[in-house]
Design a protein around this motif. Structure first.
Motif, PDB file in Angstrom:
ATOM      1  N   THR A  81      -0.359 -12.180   1.805  1.00 13.13           N
ATOM      2  CA  THR A  81      -0.321 -12.319   3.167  1.00 13.13           C
ATOM      3  C   THR A  81       0.133 -13.767   4.167  1.00 13.13           C
ATOM      4  O   THR A  81      -0.347 -14.405   3.406  1.00 13.13           O
ATOM      5  N   ARG A  82       0.695 -13.975   5.386  1.00  9.23           N
ATOM      6  CA  ARG A  82       1.076 -14.511   5.885  1.00  9.23           C
ATOM      7  C   ARG A  82       0.489 -14.573   7.154  1.00  9.23           C
ATOM      8  O   ARG A  82       0.909 -13.465   7.816  1.00  9.23           O
ATOM      9  N   LYS A  83       0.489 -16.106   7.426  1.00  7.29           N
ATOM     10  CA  LYS A  83      -0.128 -16.037   9.142  1.00  7.29           C
ATOM     11  C   LYS A  83      -0.055 -17.735   8.910  1.00  7.29           C
ATOM     12  O   LYS A  83       0.128 -18.813   8.961  1.00  7.29           O
ATOM     13  N   GLY A  84       1.348 -17.493  10.271  1.00  6.77           N
ATOM     14  CA  GLY A  84       2.040 -19.316   9.820  1.00  6.77           C
ATOM     15  C   GLY A  84       2.952 -19.447   9.036  1.00  6.77           C
ATOM     16  O   GLY A  84       3.624 -19.195   8.238  1.00  6.77           O
ATOM     17  N   ASP A  85       1.864 -20.767   8.853  1.00  7.81           N
ATOM     18  CA  ASP A  85       2.224 -21.567   7.736  1.00  7.81           C
ATOM     19  C   ASP A  85       1.285 -21.509   6.167  1.00  7.81           C
ATOM     20  O   ASP A  85       1.602 -22.231   5.224  1.00  7.81           O
ATOM     21  N   ASP A  86       0.445 -20.532   6.342  1.00  7.56           N
ATOM     22  CA  ASP A  86      -0.576 -20.606   5.971  1.00  7.56           C
ATOM     23  C   ASP A  86      -0.324 -18.886   4.679  1.00  7.56           C
ATOM     24  O   ASP A  86      -0.465 -17.575   5.635  1.00  7.56           O
ATOM     25  N   TYR A  87      -0.528 -18.876   3.550  1.00  7.96           N
ATOM     26  CA  TYR A  87      -0.207 -17.985   2.616  1.00  7.96           C
ATOM     27  C   TYR A  87      -1.312 -17.746   2.190  1.00  7.96           C
ATOM     28  O   TYR A  87      -2.411 -18.854   1.455  1.00  7.96           O
ATOM     29  N   PHE A  88      -2.334 -16.625   1.752  1.00 11.23           N
ATOM     30  CA  PHE A  88      -3.285 -15.963   1.106  1.00 11.23           C
ATOM     31  C   PHE A  88      -2.745 -15.030  -0.116  1.00 11.23           C
ATOM     32  O   PHE A  88      -1.887 -14.091   0.603  1.00 11.23           O
ATOM     33  N   LEU A  89      -3.330 -14.915  -1.533  1.00 11.98           N
ATOM     34  CA  LEU A  89      -3.025 -14.022  -2.367  1.00 11.98           C
ATOM     35  C   LEU A  89      -4.347 -13.574  -2.679  1.00 11.98           C
ATOM     36  O   LEU A  89      -5.789 -14.553  -2.851  1.00 11.98           O
ATOM     37  N   VAL A  90      -4.509 -12.303  -3.378  1.00  9.68           N
ATOM     38  CA  VAL A  90      -5.803 -12.086  -3.950  1.00  9.68           C
ATOM     39  C   VAL A  90      -5.547 -11.055  -5.001  1.00  9.68           C
ATOM     40  O   VAL A  90      -4.535 -10.330  -5.663  1.00  9.68           O
ATOM     41  N   ASN A  91      -6.562 -11.043  -5.910  1.00 10.88           N
ATOM     42  CA  ASN A  91      -6.777 -10.639  -7.391  1.00 10.88           C
ATOM     43  C   ASN A  91      -7.890  -9.095  -7.072  1.00 10.88           C
ATOM     44  O   ASN A  91      -8.496  -9.617  -6.910  1.00 10.88           O
ATOM     45  N   SER A  92      -7.456  -7.677  -8.245  1.00 11.40           N
ATOM     46  CA  SER A  92      -8.604  -7.372  -8.298  1.00 11.40           C
ATOM     47  C   SER A  92      -9.232  -8.833  -9.436  1.00 11.40           C
ATOM     48  O   SER A  92      -8.840  -8.998  -9.876  1.00 11.40           O
ATOM     49  N   SER A  93     -10.644  -7.748  -9.101  1.00  9.90           N
ATOM     50  CA  SER A  93     -11.542  -8.239  -9.723  1.00  9.90           C
ATOM     51  C   SER A  93     -12.773  -7.302 -11.667  1.00  9.90           C
ATOM     52  O   SER A  93     -13.654  -7.798 -11.642  1.00  9.90           O
ATOM     53  N   PHE A  94     -12.309  -6.358 -10.752  1.00  4.18           N
ATOM     54  CA  PHE A  94     -13.265  -5.167 -11.769  1.00  4.18           C
ATOM     55  C   PHE A  94     -14.871  -5.546 -11.745  1.00  4.18           C
ATOM     56  O   PHE A  94     -15.541  -5.344 -10.791  1.00  4.18           O
ATOM     57  N   THR A  95     -15.158  -5.558 -12.905  1.00  8.30           N
ATOM     58  CA  THR A  95     -16.846  -6.400 -11.930  1.00  8.30           C
ATOM     59  C   THR A  95     -17.134  -7.885 -12.490  1.00  8.30           C
ATOM     60  O   THR A  95     -18.332  -8.056 -12.603  1.00  8.30           O
ATOM     61  N   PHE A  96     -16.223  -8.557 -12.256  1.00  6.69           N
ATOM     62  CA  PHE A  96     -16.863 -10.052 -12.179  1.00  6.69           C
ATOM     63  C   PHE A  96     -17.645 -10.351 -10.986  1.00  6.69           C
ATOM     64  O   PHE A  96     -17.472  -9.658  -9.879  1.00  6.69           O
ATOM     65  N   PHE A  97     -18.216 -11.797 -10.905  1.00  6.37           N
ATOM     66  CA  PHE A  97     -18.912 -11.234  -9.823  1.00  6.37           C
ATOM     67  C   PHE A  97     -18.692 -13.377  -9.914  1.00  6.37           C
ATOM     68  O   PHE A  97     -19.480 -13.428 -10.903  1.00  6.37           O
ATOM     69  N   PRO A  98     -18.316 -13.991  -9.093  1.00  2.00           N
ATOM     70  CA  PRO A  98     -18.108 -12.873  -7.149  1.00  2.00           C
ATOM     71  C   PRO A  98     -16.813 -12.334  -7.334  1.00  2.00           C
ATOM     72  O   PRO A  98     -16.051 -12.483  -8.384  1.00  2.00           O
ATOM     73  N   GLY A  99     -15.928 -11.426  -6.825  1.00  4.46           N
ATOM     74  CA  GLY A  99     -15.374 -10.524  -6.930  1.00  4.46           C
ATOM     75  C   GLY A  99     -13.727 -10.730  -6.005  1.00  4.46           C
ATOM     76  O   GLY A  99     -14.307 -11.688  -4.784  1.00  4.46           O
ATOM     77  N   VAL A 100     -12.994 -10.274  -6.386  1.00  2.00           N
ATOM     78  CA  VAL A 100     -11.198 -10.905  -6.045  1.00  2.00           C
ATOM     79  C   VAL A 100     -11.353 -12.201  -5.101  1.00  2.00           C
ATOM     80  O   VAL A 100     -11.838 -13.006  -3.965  1.00  2.00           O
ATOM     81  N   PRO A 101     -11.226 -13.116  -6.258  1.00  5.55           N
ATOM     82  CA  PRO A 101     -10.856 -14.459  -5.823  1.00  5.55           C
ATOM     83  C   PRO A 101      -9.637 -14.783  -4.886  1.00  5.55           C
ATOM     84  O   PRO A 101      -8.120 -13.550  -4.216  1.00  5.55           O
ATOM     85  N   ILE A 102      -9.906 -15.388  -3.522  1.00  3.12           N
ATOM     86  CA  ILE A 102      -8.559 -15.547  -2.772  1.00  3.12           C
ATOM     87  C   ILE A 102      -8.229 -16.701  -3.038  1.00  3.12           C
ATOM     88  O   ILE A 102      -8.391 -17.715  -2.997  1.00  3.12           O
ATOM     89  N   PHE A 103      -6.510 -16.572  -3.296  1.00  2.00           N
ATOM     90  CA  PHE A 103      -5.861 -18.387  -3.255  1.00  2.00           C
ATOM     91  C   PHE A 103      -5.657 -18.633  -1.431  1.00  2.00           C
ATOM     92  O   PHE A 103      -5.294 -17.690  -1.565  1.00  2.00           O
TER      93      PHE A 103
END
Length: 586
Positions: A81-103
């Motif tokens: 997704t995008r807000k202005g000049d900022d982009y954010f990306l997420v991925n699946s994480s299954f049982t990984f902890f912490p979950g849903v890495p965000i870039f």
């Protein structure tokens, strides 16, 4: 359905949901072990990972080019997704902890991991969950009308189901999950320019309406932003089966709605997340449909290409679109880079391609051709090539002596927080508090994992450790899941210390090799892979590395053999419940 395999991950997923539900309800959470039980804690230091894949050697990037594989290793199911000049990306994480890495990125080229969306136990309950379950297919969307980010996903564990979390600032953390009252998987949100909100997702057909195995539908609901819920009674099927139900398409899923020039576009994955994976597009005059498929579908796939093509990228699909800094559209999607035996050890990775949306429908540029290794950066964007704290791509090295105040975000636990078992050692390095749990158990383990990101790689670490008994073990693991893994570590039999390599295939454990080791000398452990060939070696004192067990197959570290959704994880492992059969050691 994937080539050379009858296994279909999502079919496997659906068939196991009932079993998983019963299993998780019958198990109790495993809390960290009492400190008094931890009489011998290994200290790991000077970890070094290095990748060396041919495709990156032969395709170096300059400042105005970047790799299409922007997140290598197990970073599947990307959403953006995008807000202005900022982009954010997420991925699946299954049982990984912490979950849903965000870039985060300013330009779609240079990405920095800013954390995880689900980073505390109140948000993520996967304590007794099989590796191939947990958190699936997150979608992230920014709503400009209330200046709020939403991450919606399916968490089949902990009694959650479909959930949404939200924040005003992704850099500052996310809310606790809000449970949503609908079935199915792969939810996504759409915010119209009139302020209305919707949820779309994959679901099963109505009871008795399933026409064939893999028949799924896409549903839409109105969404109540004030009360954070789908509006009861507003659900509607907007796609039945797929582009052409007469051809019995399977696993229509991962839907996203976009609006352009007054029309609504619904993009979905079709064909399952294996060799027949693809991305298809529909359009409508109304967000609730009816939706008409584009005259030319799919708009992204690699399934029709020769199996023996060089530098193969396969399984392309599960995509999301965003407008780039140059005004052009781009699409992120998952793909895999199999090794020379067509096995998938690195997992499903995140790729990016430009998208031509000058016509009525978007089309991935070169998305139907063999995937290019590199593409041009958007106009005016400079590829920093992993410098300045950006996530590296291509062939790179990652080194960590664990001397920073916080663990690098690339280190993850499985089923439980890293903080329950790791802490810094005063003399340097990382100390792991071993649980009375081993790697084969469906519980939180005292293991710190790093994703395999190349088909050809080496990973090594120094270890300072003194086992007290046969139940004590510490070292390296390579793991696809609890039933398919290698354990390479130091343990004790009688009064003698040994280094042992164990292979576990479908739960059956075999000691590959063992050797006496002097733990009073500095010890380093190493794992290397050249495609499907893996080597485990150790270095004691001033001697060079010595291989233990010869060259072994990486087959059990592949999705092809182990099945499921993840890639190989390289772990720093300690346990007080070693389950090796040491009687075979003479």
């Amino acid at each position: 359905m994937r080539r050379k395999s009858v296994f279909h991950p999502l079919k496997f997923y659906s068939s196991c949901l009932l079993v998983l539900s019963c299993f998780t309800q019958s198990c109790k959470s495993v809390e960290p072990q009492d400190t008094k039980e931890r009489t011998n804690e290994p200290i790991f230091s000077n970890f070094a990972y290095k990748g060396d894949d041919k495709v990156y050697r032969e395709n170096p990037v300059s400042s105005n080019k970047f790799y299409t594989s922007i997140l290598q290793g197990c970073y599947p199911d990307p959403a953006i997704t995008r807000k202005g000049d900022d982009y954010f990306l997420v991925n699946s994480s299954f049982t990984f902890f912490p979950g849903v890495p965000i870039f985060h990125s300013k330009d779609l080229v240079n990405w920095r991991q800013i954390g995880h969306v689900l980073d505390r136990p109140s948000q993520l309950k996967v304590e007794n969950t099989l590796m191939n379950f947990g958190v699936y297919a997150p979608a992230i969307k920014y709503n400009q009308y209330n200046d709020t980010f939403y991450m919606i996903t399916t968490q089949f564990s902990g009694g959650f189901g479909n959930i949404v979390v939200k924040t005003k600032d992704p850099f500052k953390g996310w809310s606790d999950p809000i449970k949503l009252q609908f079935d199915g998987i792969d939810p996504s949100m759409f915010f119209d320019d009139n302020g209305k909100a919707y949820v779309v997702h994959n679901d099963a057909p109505a009871k008795g309406a399933e026409l064939y195995n893999g028949h799924r539908v896409i549903k839409i609901w109105d969404y109540d932003l004030e009360n954070d819920r789908v509006v009861p009674g507003t659900d509607k099927i907007i796609v039945n089966g797929g582009v052409d139900i007469s051809k019995k398409p399977i696993w229509i899923e991962a839907p996203h709605i976009y609006k352009k020039n007054g029309r609504y576009y619904l993009m979905c994955a079709e064909g399952g997340t294996g060799g027949a994976h693809s991305e298809v597009i529909f359009s409508s005059d109304n967000p609730r449909g009816p939706y008409t498929p584009a005259p030319k579908n799919p708009i992204l796939t690699q399934r029709h290409l020769p199996a023996n093509r060089p530098d193969k990228v396969d399984w392309a699909g599960h995509a999301d679109l965003v407008e780039g800094p140059d005004g052009k559209y781009y699409g992120v999607f998952l793909g895999i880079r199999p090794n020379e035996k067509d096995r998938v050890n690195t997992g499903r990775e995140t790729f990016i391609l430009p998208v031509d949306w000058t016509g009525e429908f978007p089309v991935f540029e070169n998305g139907l051709e063999p995937m290019p290794a590199t593409i041009k950066t958007p106009a005016g964007v400079v590829n920093k090539k992993g410098d300045e704290g950006f996530f590296p791509s291509g062939n790179f090295e990652f080194k960590d002596n664990f001397d920073n105040e916080k663990l690098d975000y690339r280190w993850i636990g499985v089923r439980g927080p890293r903080e329950h078992f790791v802490h810094s050692d005063k003399k340097g390095g990382l100390r792991i508090k071993p649980f009375t749990v081993n790697i084969s158990e469906v519980k939180p383990t005292s293991t710190l994992f790093y994703r395999q990101q190349h088909n050809n790689f080496s990973a090594e670490v120094a270890i300072n450790y003194q086992p007290n008994s046969e139940k004590d073990l510490a070292g390296l693991v390579c793991m696809q899941n609890e039933k398919f893994n290698y354990v390479f570590g130091v343990t004790k039999k009688g009064k003698t210390n040994y280094i042992v390599l164990q292979r576990t295939q479908n739960g059956i454990k075999t000691i590959v090799a063992s050797e006496k080791v002097d733990i009073n000398k500095p010890l380093r452990l190493q794992v290397k892979a050249n495609g499907d060939n893996y080597e485990f070696a150790f270095k004691s004192g001033n001697a060079g590395y010595k291989m233990l067990g010869g060259i072994v197959s990486g087959d059990i570290l592949s999705t092809n053999v182990a099945q499921g959704f993840t890639g190989n994880l390289i772990g720093l492992y300690a346990t007080l419940n070693n389950n090796m059969d040491l009687s075979v050691i003479k």
